[in-house]
Design an enzyme around this catalytic site. Sequence first.
Site, mmCIF file in Angstrom:
data_model
loop_
_atom_site.group_PDB
_atom_site.id
_atom_site.type_symbol
_atom_site.label_atom_id
_atom_site.label_comp_id
_atom_site.label_asym_id
_atom_site.label_seq_id
_atom_site.Cartn_x
_atom_site.Cartn_y
_atom_site.Cartn_z
ATOM 1 N N SER A 46 114.590 74.606 -50.703
ATOM 2 C CA SER A 46 113.478 73.885 -51.327
ATOM 3 C C SER A 46 113.141 74.513 -52.679
ATOM 4 C CB SER A 46 112.247 73.920 -50.421
ATOM 5 O OG SER A 46 111.962 75.238 -50.013
ATOM 6 N N LYS A 113 120.516 79.512 -42.506
ATOM 7 C CA LYS A 113 120.122 78.213 -41.943
ATOM 8 C C LYS A 113 121.061 77.149 -42.499
ATOM 9 C CE LYS A 113 116.020 76.170 -43.075
ATOM 10 N NZ LYS A 113 116.451 74.942 -43.782
ATOM 11 N N GLU A 183 112.636 69.056 -38.409
ATOM 12 C CA GLU A 183 111.805 68.614 -39.541
ATOM 13 C C GLU A 183 111.479 67.128 -39.441
ATOM 14 O OE1 GLU A 183 112.998 69.877 -43.471
ATOM 15 O OE2 GLU A 183 111.565 68.519 -44.442
#
Length: 270
Positions: A46, A113, A183
């Site tokens: 992000s 991840k 998510e």
Amino acid sequence: MDKKLYAPDITKLKGVRKFSMVTAYDYTSALLVSMTEIDVILVGDSLAMVMLGHENTLNVTIDEMLIFLKAVKKGAPNKMIVADMPFLSYQIDIKDAIENAGKLIKAGADAVKIEGFEYPIPEVTERLSSIGIPVMSHIGLTPQHVLKFGGFKIQANTKEEADKIVSASKKLEECGAFCVLLEAIPEEISEVITKELRIPTIGIGAGRFVDGQVLVWQDLLGINPNKVPKFVRKYANIKDTIIESLNRYHFDVINSTFPSFEEAYHLKRV
Ligand code: KIV
């Protein structure tokens, strides 16, 4: 908190207590996290959006991730750090995936991840786990699939998609993932996944019934001036403090009230 956690500690927390994760991208922010009780730091891709201003996460490279990760490691050596593997750093072939995951681990990550559950993700998860690199799986709204999804949209809200994501989470557990990040999916589905898996789940926009929660630094602290999703809880409104402080500084400068006599150096009197 005095003891740094590692992947097996997160696994052991399931059913004992929930755990917290927050993103951080730079030395100063990491230093602040190091002084808190937060369990895990995520150096998320992000950062492509919140630090580099890209429209989505697809443009960030492994070399850019490494710069941010190394800064975070310096600020918070006492915290478990999960680093995102950026788009196309693990999907092309296993050799690439191992090399890139290895770069993140050598730069200070304690786990990586990776997003998705379709080929080759189960294979990559299995291989990285088997050579000792803990893998956090990320399913649901996986931002690296934004073009395929046609935007940042809630996932798994049909019976068919929900069934698919439940079986995907089991597959990733079988492949050795130590945790599954969910998510933007309905909490009824994340509850099922959390109950069916032995490994912990962590949610962002996945509701109440997961084992841990993660939020993005800028959202949690109210730094992000853009619209944020409904699942974000703002624990502060730093944006307003920053804007007000910058304006006060500006007016102090143009009105010659900054710096003061005390804020200046002076010749020593002899
Ligand atoms: O990159 C990131 O910050 C993430 C969170 C949205 C979980 O993956």
